[in-house]
Design a protein around this motif. Structure first.
Motif, PDB file in Angstrom:
ATOM      1  N   MET A  68       0.794  -1.224   0.000  1.00  0.00           N
ATOM      2  CA  MET A  68       0.000   0.000   0.000  1.00  0.00           C
ATOM      3  C   MET A  68       0.829   1.277   0.000  1.00  0.00           C
ATOM      4  O   MET A  68       0.454   2.262  -0.660  1.00  0.00           O
ATOM      5  N   LEU A  69       1.943   1.304   0.733  1.00  0.00           N
ATOM      6  CA  LEU A  69       2.701   2.543   0.905  1.00  0.00           C
ATOM      7  C   LEU A  69       3.094   3.201  -0.417  1.00  0.00           C
ATOM      8  O   LEU A  69       2.886   4.412  -0.585  1.00  0.00           O
ATOM      9  N   PRO A  70       3.667   2.449  -1.387  1.00  0.00           N
ATOM     10  CA  PRO A  70       3.996   3.096  -2.664  1.00  0.00           C
ATOM     11  C   PRO A  70       2.770   3.681  -3.359  1.00  0.00           C
ATOM     12  O   PRO A  70       2.857   4.726  -4.022  1.00  0.00           O
ATOM     13  N   LEU A  71       1.612   3.031  -3.199  1.00  0.00           N
ATOM     14  CA  LEU A  71       0.382   3.511  -3.827  1.00  0.00           C
ATOM     15  C   LEU A  71      -0.113   4.798  -3.170  1.00  0.00           C
ATOM     16  O   LEU A  71      -0.625   5.695  -3.852  1.00  0.00           O
ATOM     17  N   VAL A  72       0.044   4.878  -1.846  1.00  0.00           N
ATOM     18  CA  VAL A  72      -0.330   6.101  -1.141  1.00  0.00           C
ATOM     19  C   VAL A  72       0.546   7.262  -1.602  1.00  0.00           C
ATOM     20  O   VAL A  72       0.052   8.359  -1.899  1.00  0.00           O
ATOM     21  N   ILE A  73       1.851   7.002  -1.697  1.00  0.00           N
ATOM     22  CA  ILE A  73       2.779   8.036  -2.164  1.00  0.00           C
ATOM     23  C   ILE A  73       2.443   8.441  -3.591  1.00  0.00           C
ATOM     24  O   ILE A  73       2.391   9.631  -3.929  1.00  0.00           O
ATOM     25  N   GLY A  74       2.186   7.450  -4.447  1.00  0.00           N
ATOM     26  CA  GLY A  74       1.829   7.749  -5.828  1.00  0.00           C
ATOM     27  C   GLY A  74       0.567   8.559  -5.939  1.00  0.00           C
ATOM     28  O   GLY A  74       0.470   9.487  -6.754  1.00  0.00           O
ATOM     29  N   SER A  75      -0.437   8.231  -5.126  1.00  0.00           N
ATOM     30  CA  SER A  75      -1.703   8.969  -5.143  1.00  0.00           C
ATOM     31  C   SER A  75      -1.493  10.429  -4.763  1.00  0.00           C
ATOM     32  O   SER A  75      -2.050  11.341  -5.386  1.00  0.00           O
ATOM     33  N   ILE A  76      -0.672  10.654  -3.730  1.00  0.00           N
ATOM     34  CA  ILE A  76      -0.396  12.027  -3.291  1.00  0.00           C
ATOM     35  C   ILE A  76       0.307  12.811  -4.385  1.00  0.00           C
ATOM     36  O   ILE A  76      -0.043  13.964  -4.675  1.00  0.00           O
ATOM     37  N   LEU A  77       1.295  12.179  -5.023  1.00  0.00           N
ATOM     38  CA  LEU A  77       2.027  12.862  -6.095  1.00  0.00           C
ATOM     39  C   LEU A  77       1.108  13.225  -7.256  1.00  0.00           C
ATOM     40  O   LEU A  77       1.213  14.312  -7.837  1.00  0.00           O
ATOM     41  N   LEU A  78       0.203  12.329  -7.608  1.00  0.00           N
ATOM     42  CA  LEU A  78      -0.725  12.590  -8.708  1.00  0.00           C
ATOM     43  C   LEU A  78      -1.683  13.729  -8.373  1.00  0.00           C
ATOM     44  O   LEU A  78      -1.982  14.575  -9.232  1.00  0.00           O
ATOM     45  N   ILE A  79      -2.164  13.758  -7.140  1.00  0.00           N
ATOM     46  CA  ILE A  79      -3.068  14.837  -6.731  1.00  0.00           C
ATOM     47  C   ILE A  79      -2.341  16.174  -6.751  1.00  0.00           C
ATOM     48  O   ILE A  79      -2.877  17.187  -7.224  1.00  0.00           O
ATOM     49  N   VAL A  80      -1.106  16.184  -6.242  1.00  0.00           N
ATOM     50  CA  VAL A  80      -0.324  17.422  -6.239  1.00  0.00           C
ATOM     51  C   VAL A  80      -0.094  17.906  -7.666  1.00  0.00           C
ATOM     52  O   VAL A  80      -0.268  19.097  -7.967  1.00  0.00           O
ATOM     53  N   PHE A  81       0.261  16.997  -8.554  1.00  0.00           N
ATOM     54  CA  PHE A  81       0.456  17.379  -9.956  1.00  0.00           C
ATOM     55  C   PHE A  81      -0.831  17.952 -10.543  1.00  0.00           C
ATOM     56  O   PHE A  81      -0.813  19.004 -11.207  1.00  0.00           O
TER      57      PHE A  81
END
Length: 292
Positions: A68-81
């Motif tokens: 899950m952790l990489p997916l949480v990080i990825g989700s945050i990065l996508l939202i920020v972008f």
């Protein structure tokens, strides 16, 4: 003395991405994959013995740190972008600019069949309630992040560049499959990785069709979010194949998946449409931009 209007300030970052381009989509996917792969290493000092390398589904903590952790990080990065380029809610969550065809409803139907077979055929007694809940929460992040990336950002970039919908469907599925090529470098059996790449390409085509026929990326996220956790719980791992079982329903998953493969490849042939440079129906129609 008349007051002159002040011209609107341009945002070079937003302008760069708004113009779209297949190479920008590829660049974005590559940068995302690197961040997804390496940023979680920063959490290693906090993991302790929580991550079970032999069985990622052993404990909720192992599921979190291992999957899950990489997916949480990825989700945050996508939202920020998405916030920096002002693509929320439109065009990422806007109505599809090209209307879906009736035959595209076969896509969600073919995706639902293996989901239901796994959901009713899995032996849940081998997992704790906490592990099952964590796996389904992980699935929600899978559906959100991977669809927002490949059926969201990638599709917007391809449409903004003026590519027709066949190219959009093919390339978005190809980039989605490419995300899973990292398994080549994790010691996974090459045959298993190749099978995963073919599966994810066909699955990506189906998610594109689900988005088109329902008119929203949300339904692709929902079906994707149900696919991964039911698969993990049925197989006991991530990207596992050739699972031995005597359960009739689980035994039917393989032929149902083959049917999904055939359906995806056949329907790819019939995909038509052109968004004319738009990424959402709410955007004004314009002449397709030159392909970048």
């Amino acid at each position: 003395m008349t007051e002159q209007a002040t011209p609107a300030r341009t945002n070079p970052w937003k302008s760069f991405w708004d113009r779209g381009g297949w190479w920008k989509a590829l660049l974005f996917v590559a940068v995302y994959l690197a961040a997804y792969t390496y940023l979680p290493f920063l959490a290693q000092p906090f993991m302790g013995d929580a991550l079970d390398v032999d069985s990622a589904l052993e404990t909720p903590a192992s599921v979190f740190f291992g999957i899950m952790l990489p997916l949480v990080i990825g989700s945050i990065l996508l939202i920020v972008f998405a916030l920096t380029v002002r693509w929320l809610p439109v065009p990422l969550f806007g109505r599809q600019p090209v209307r879906g065809r009736w035959w595209m409803w076969f896509a969600p139907a073919l995706i639902l069949i293996p989901i239901l077979l796994r959901a009713f055929g899995t032996d849940y007694s081998q997992y704790s309630v906490a592990v099952i809940a964590t796996v389904f929460l992980t699935g929600a992040f899978v559906g959100f992040s991977e669809e927002l990336l490949t059926r969201g950002v990638v599709v917007v970039l391809l449409r903004r560049a003026g590519h027709n919908e066949w190219v959009v469907a093919f390339l978005s599925a190809l980039f989605f499959a490419a995300l899973h090529s990292v398994n080549f470098f994790t010691g996974q059996d090459p045959q298993t990785v190749l099978g995963t790449l073919f599966y994810t390409f066909c699955f990506g085509l189906m998610m594109y069709l689900v988005m088109r026929v329902t008119g929203s990326i949300v339904w692709a996220m929902v079906l994707h979010a149900l696919t991964d956790p039911t698969t993990m719980l049925a197989t006991g791992g991530v990207d596992e194949q050739n699972v031995q079982t005597t359960n009739v329903l689980i035994g039917l998953v393989a032929p149902a998946t083959v049917l999904m493969f055939v359906g995806a490849l056949v329907m790819l042939v019939f995909i038509r449409g052109d968004a004319n440079g738009r990424a959402a129906a709410e955007e004004p129609e314009r002449v397709a931009a030159p392909k970048a």
